[in-house]
Design an enzyme around this catalytic site. Sequence first.
Site, PDB file in Angstrom:
ATOM      1  N   CYS A   1      -4.705  -3.363 -26.129  1.00 40.66           N
ATOM      2  CA  CYS A   1      -5.868  -4.239 -25.557  1.00 40.66           C
ATOM      3  C   CYS A   1      -6.777  -4.813 -26.654  1.00 40.66           C
ATOM      4  O   CYS A   1      -7.011  -4.382 -27.686  1.00 40.66           O
ATOM      5  CB  CYS A   1      -6.813  -3.153 -24.647  1.00 40.66           C
TER       6      CYS A   1
ATOM      7  N   ALA B   1      -3.419 -13.400  -1.355  1.00 40.11           N
ATOM      8  CA  ALA B   1      -4.584 -13.318  -0.364  1.00 40.11           C
ATOM      9  C   ALA B   1      -5.304 -14.691  -0.394  1.00 40.11           C
ATOM     10  O   ALA B   1      -5.871 -15.292   0.387  1.00 40.11           O
ATOM     11  CB  ALA B   1      -5.555 -12.227  -0.623  1.00 40.11           C
TER      12      ALA B   1
ATOM     13  N   LYS C   1      -9.007 -12.963 -28.686  1.00 45.75           N
ATOM     14  CA  LYS C   1      -9.234 -12.773 -27.191  1.00 45.75           C
ATOM     15  C   LYS C   1      -9.065 -14.277 -26.614  1.00 45.75           C
ATOM     16  O   LYS C   1      -8.821 -14.577 -25.782  1.00 45.75           O
ATOM     17  CB  LYS C   1     -10.414 -12.014 -26.987  1.00 45.75           C
TER      18      LYS C   1
ATOM     19  N   CYS D   1     -11.227   1.731 -15.343  1.00 47.94           N
ATOM     20  CA  CYS D   1     -11.111   0.613 -16.145  1.00 47.94           C
ATOM     21  C   CYS D   1     -12.633   0.637 -16.867  1.00 47.94           C
ATOM     22  O   CYS D   1     -13.430   0.271 -15.985  1.00 47.94           O
ATOM     23  CB  CYS D   1     -10.835  -0.519 -15.358  1.00 47.94           C
TER      24      CYS D   1
ATOM     25  N   GLY E   1       1.089 -10.600  -4.078  1.00 44.33           N
ATOM     26  CA  GLY E   1      -0.010 -10.333  -5.109  1.00 44.33           C
ATOM     27  C   GLY E   1       0.400 -11.271  -6.437  1.00 44.33           C
ATOM     28  O   GLY E   1       1.473 -11.215  -6.931  1.00 44.33           O
ATOM     29  N   ALA E   2      -0.616 -12.456  -6.663  1.00 47.77           N
ATOM     30  CA  ALA E   2      -0.338 -13.369  -7.571  1.00 47.77           C
ATOM     31  C   ALA E   2      -1.251 -13.061  -8.661  1.00 47.77           C
ATOM     32  O   ALA E   2      -1.732 -14.024  -9.066  1.00 47.77           O
ATOM     33  CB  ALA E   2      -0.205 -14.637  -7.077  1.00 47.77           C
ATOM     34  N   GLY E   3      -1.415 -11.938  -9.410  1.00 51.60           N
ATOM     35  CA  GLY E   3      -2.277 -11.758 -10.361  1.00 51.60           C
ATOM     36  C   GLY E   3      -1.564 -11.530 -11.639  1.00 51.60           C
ATOM     37  O   GLY E   3      -0.501 -12.272 -11.850  1.00 51.60           O
ATOM     38  N   THR E   4      -2.107 -10.928 -12.350  1.00 51.56           N
ATOM     39  CA  THR E   4      -1.537 -10.545 -14.015  1.00 51.56           C
ATOM     40  C   THR E   4      -0.215  -9.838 -13.873  1.00 51.56           C
ATOM     41  O   THR E   4       0.799 -10.452 -14.823  1.00 51.56           O
ATOM     42  CB  THR E   4      -2.445  -9.516 -14.862  1.00 51.56           C
ATOM     43  N   GLY E   5       0.054  -9.229 -12.826  1.00 48.95           N
ATOM     44  CA  GLY E   5       1.427  -8.718 -12.467  1.00 48.95           C
ATOM     45  C   GLY E   5       2.285  -9.332 -11.753  1.00 48.95           C
ATOM     46  O   GLY E   5       3.533  -9.767 -12.249  1.00 48.95           O
TER      47      GLY E   5
ATOM     48  N   GLY F   1      -3.245  -5.445 -19.538  1.00 47.91           N
ATOM     49  CA  GLY F   1      -2.267  -6.371 -19.023  1.00 47.91           C
ATOM     50  C   GLY F   1      -0.705  -6.090 -19.783  1.00 47.91           C
ATOM     51  O   GLY F   1       0.057  -6.580 -19.108  1.00 47.91           O
TER      52      GLY F   1
HETATM   53  C1  LIG Z   1     -13.081  -7.294 -15.324  1.00 49.84           C
HETATM   54  C2  LIG Z   1     -11.489  -6.822 -15.781  1.00 49.84           C
HETATM   55  C3  LIG Z   1     -11.454  -7.143 -17.255  1.00 49.84           C
HETATM   56  C4  LIG Z   1      -9.862  -6.715 -17.578  1.00 49.84           C
HETATM   57  N1  LIG Z   1      -9.723  -7.235 -19.097  1.00 49.84           N
HETATM   58  C5  LIG Z   1      -8.367  -6.754 -19.409  1.00 49.84           C
HETATM   59  C6  LIG Z   1      -8.218  -7.145 -20.698  1.00 49.84           C
HETATM   60  O1  LIG Z   1      -8.825  -7.759 -21.504  1.00 49.84           O
HETATM   61  N2  LIG Z   1      -6.927  -6.873 -21.149  1.00 49.84           N
HETATM   62  C7  LIG Z   1      -6.057  -6.050 -20.408  1.00 49.84           C
HETATM   63  O2  LIG Z   1      -4.896  -5.734 -20.707  1.00 49.84           O
HETATM   64  N3  LIG Z   1      -6.554  -5.609 -19.108  1.00 49.84           N
HETATM   65  C8  LIG Z   1      -7.677  -5.930 -18.735  1.00 49.84           C
HETATM   66  N4  LIG Z   1      -8.108  -5.549 -17.191  1.00 49.84           N
HETATM   67  C9  LIG Z   1      -7.134  -4.648 -16.733  1.00 49.84           C
HETATM   68  C10 LIG Z   1      -6.041  -5.456 -15.800  1.00 49.84           C
HETATM   69  O3  LIG Z   1      -5.194  -6.219 -16.904  1.00 49.84           O
HETATM   70  C11 LIG Z   1      -6.294  -6.526 -14.852  1.00 49.84           C
HETATM   71  O4  LIG Z   1      -7.199  -5.728 -13.821  1.00 49.84           O
HETATM   72  C12 LIG Z   1      -5.258  -7.226 -14.174  1.00 49.84           C
HETATM   73  O5  LIG Z   1      -5.690  -8.256 -13.524  1.00 49.84           O
HETATM   74  C13 LIG Z   1      -4.287  -6.249 -13.025  1.00 49.84           C
HETATM   75  O6  LIG Z   1      -3.326  -7.006 -12.345  1.00 49.84           O
HETATM   76  P1  LIG Z   1      -2.623  -6.703 -11.411  1.00 49.84           P
HETATM   77  O7  LIG Z   1      -1.627  -7.727 -11.207  1.00 49.84           O
HETATM   78  O8  LIG Z   1      -2.334  -5.384 -11.051  1.00 49.84           O
HETATM   79  O9  LIG Z   1      -3.750  -7.154 -10.190  1.00 49.84           O
HETATM   80  P2  LIG Z   1      -4.672  -8.446 -10.066  1.00 49.84           P
HETATM   81  O10 LIG Z   1      -4.641  -9.290 -11.078  1.00 49.84           O
HETATM   82  O11 LIG Z   1      -5.976  -8.034  -9.383  1.00 49.84           O
HETATM   83  O12 LIG Z   1      -3.837  -9.341  -8.920  1.00 49.84           O
HETATM   84  C14 LIG Z   1      -3.754  -8.619  -7.421  1.00 49.84           C
HETATM   85  C15 LIG Z   1      -3.372  -9.727  -6.497  1.00 49.84           C
HETATM   86  O13 LIG Z   1      -3.252  -9.280  -5.353  1.00 49.84           O
HETATM   87  C16 LIG Z   1      -3.622 -10.092  -4.224  1.00 49.84           C
HETATM   88  N5  LIG Z   1      -3.716  -9.412  -3.030  1.00 49.84           N
HETATM   89  C17 LIG Z   1      -4.425  -8.024  -2.827  1.00 49.84           C
HETATM   90  N6  LIG Z   1      -4.174  -7.722  -1.637  1.00 49.84           N
HETATM   91  C18 LIG Z   1      -3.505  -8.550  -1.164  1.00 49.84           C
HETATM   92  C19 LIG Z   1      -3.061  -8.614   0.412  1.00 49.84           C
HETATM   93  N7  LIG Z   1      -3.336  -7.781   1.282  1.00 49.84           N
HETATM   94  N8  LIG Z   1      -2.490  -9.702   0.930  1.00 49.84           N
HETATM   95  C20 LIG Z   1      -2.119 -10.603  -0.367  1.00 49.84           C
HETATM   96  N9  LIG Z   1      -2.343 -10.681  -1.680  1.00 49.84           N
HETATM   97  C21 LIG Z   1      -3.402  -9.516  -1.827  1.00 49.84           C
HETATM   98  C22 LIG Z   1      -4.961 -10.290  -4.881  1.00 49.84           C
HETATM   99  O14 LIG Z   1      -5.520 -11.758  -4.307  1.00 49.84           O
HETATM  100  C23 LIG Z   1      -4.785 -10.674  -6.321  1.00 49.84           C
HETATM  101  O15 LIG Z   1      -4.377 -12.107  -6.549  1.00 49.84           O
HETATM  102  C24 LIG Z   1      -9.160  -6.066 -16.879  1.00 49.84           C
HETATM  103  C25 LIG Z   1      -9.638  -5.720 -15.642  1.00 49.84           C
HETATM  104  C26 LIG Z   1     -10.821  -5.975 -15.108  1.00 49.84           C
HETATM  105  C27 LIG Z   1     -11.342  -5.529 -13.818  1.00 49.84           C
END
Ligand SMILES: Cc1cc2nc3c(=O)[nH]c(=O)nc-3n(C[C@H](O)[C@H](O)[C@H](O)COP(=O)(O)OP(=O)(O)OC[C@H]3O[C@@H](n4cnc5c(N)ncnc54)[C@H](O)[C@@H]3O)c2cc1C
Length: 429
Positions: free
Chosen positions: A353, A35, A388, A159, A8-12, A320
Amino acid sequence: MAHIVVLGAGTGGMPAAYELREKLDTTHRVTVVNAVDYFQFVPSNPWLAVGWRERAAITFPIRPYLAKKGIDFIPQPVGRIDAEGNALEFPDGSRLAYDYLVIATGPKLAFEEVEGAGPKGFTTSVCTVDHAEHAYQAYQELTRNPGPVIIGALPGASCFGPAYEFSFIVNRDLRDKKIRNKIPMTYVTSEPYIGHLGLGGVGDSKSMLESEFRNNDIKWITNAKVTKVEAGKMFVTELDDLGNVRKEHELPFQFSMMLPAFKGVDPVAAVDGLCNPRGMVLVDEYQRSKKFRNIFSAGVCVAIPPVEVTPVPTGTPKTGYMIESMVSAIVHNICADLTGHAANAKGTWNAFCLADMGNTGAAFIALPQIPPRNVNWFKKARWVHWAKVAFEKYFIYKMKQGSSEPIYEKHVLKWIGIERLQENRDGGN
Ligand SMILES: Cc1cc2nc3c(=O)[nH]c(=O)nc-3n(C[C@H](O)[C@H](O)[C@H](O)COP(=O)(O)OP(=O)(O)OC[C@H]3O[C@@H](n4cnc5c(N)ncnc54)[C@H](O)[C@@H]3O)c2cc1C
């Protein structure tokens, strides 16, 4: 030599990969699996859904930035985790072996739990950049054919911040377009009261957000259990505080954005003993799987109990900065493990936040996340809107630079009382 795979290459996941690369010596390998081949800055999606951002401004290709830091990248969805065999499996049958796995797969969006909800049904979403683009199409149609708007959160959602943000952003945009007078807006939420946020409220969030809704002519229904959505119509059962039915609603809408409940993504949820029944990863205080000692997890995919029981189920948000604190703990603990020390770092899990409200904003800090708290601060101010915007640019810059904690962030946040790692009061390294 150890191979650490970040799934997973998101916020975490992105900060996890950078921080691991920074802390581990080069005999160890770091690989990121995602993904899709691009990074998306999820918090900006509400802006994209009203046309205030373009996709290109909040996404970038992952590979070149990871490559610059010597991190391998595989842009493929993982189909199965063979946790007993320490390997990931891809749909084409290939395998990737790991010594340590960091799961940061975010949420599976459980729209299917409410018939007719979600982008494949009749409501829109801002949870992903693709969803936000689809929402923008529907939003443009709304501006051509004004009608009622419903924004909010479905049963089991955790959320809520983005639903409030999106309400105020849409309100602002429609006012700027001078068509707000033609568009009744209702906020429909599983929260027991306005400003609950899945956190039992933060400071005076209840009165402040109620007052903002009143001042902006946004009506609301709380304890709302959305049971079904049809084209242009939402069916909502409103409960009282004891969970009894108070009223049944059939609400017409021209445009709706509803945040769903979150579950764990399929390959993670399918690992026997790794997750709770919702497919969220069960971790100990060191972010480590309770069953698989070489698996760690950070972000939305981690199991956290609700702050309190509510008449319509709600969950606890993962924001985040809290996610980054989990990441820092994981990196510290993997480094400790590799050098023969016990894992001893714990994320602070504090909620911090910044929520945009169009031309103003609200900031909150809940330390710790579960009340009673040492810091319980909620403030509306114009500077939050600009903070922001600055945060968006800063986070994307940080993810391109490959730095996980620049000095500025460390000191500013420390100054307002936020630290990523809990002090280790038990001794150890
Ligand atoms: C609309 C929205 C706005 C938000 N705004 C804020 C904010 O302003 N401030 C704040 O602190 N928090 C906010 N959040 C909450 C949180 O910070 C975010 O949801 C954040 O992106 C979560 O990070 P994560 O790394 O857990 O997941 P994600 O950022 O969703 O990353 C998950 C990654 O895993 C990958 N993945 C999933 N399944 C697979 C698989 N089977 N194989 C390979 N890769 C896979 C995905 O492609 C994705 O890139 C917000 C959430 C949402 C939904």
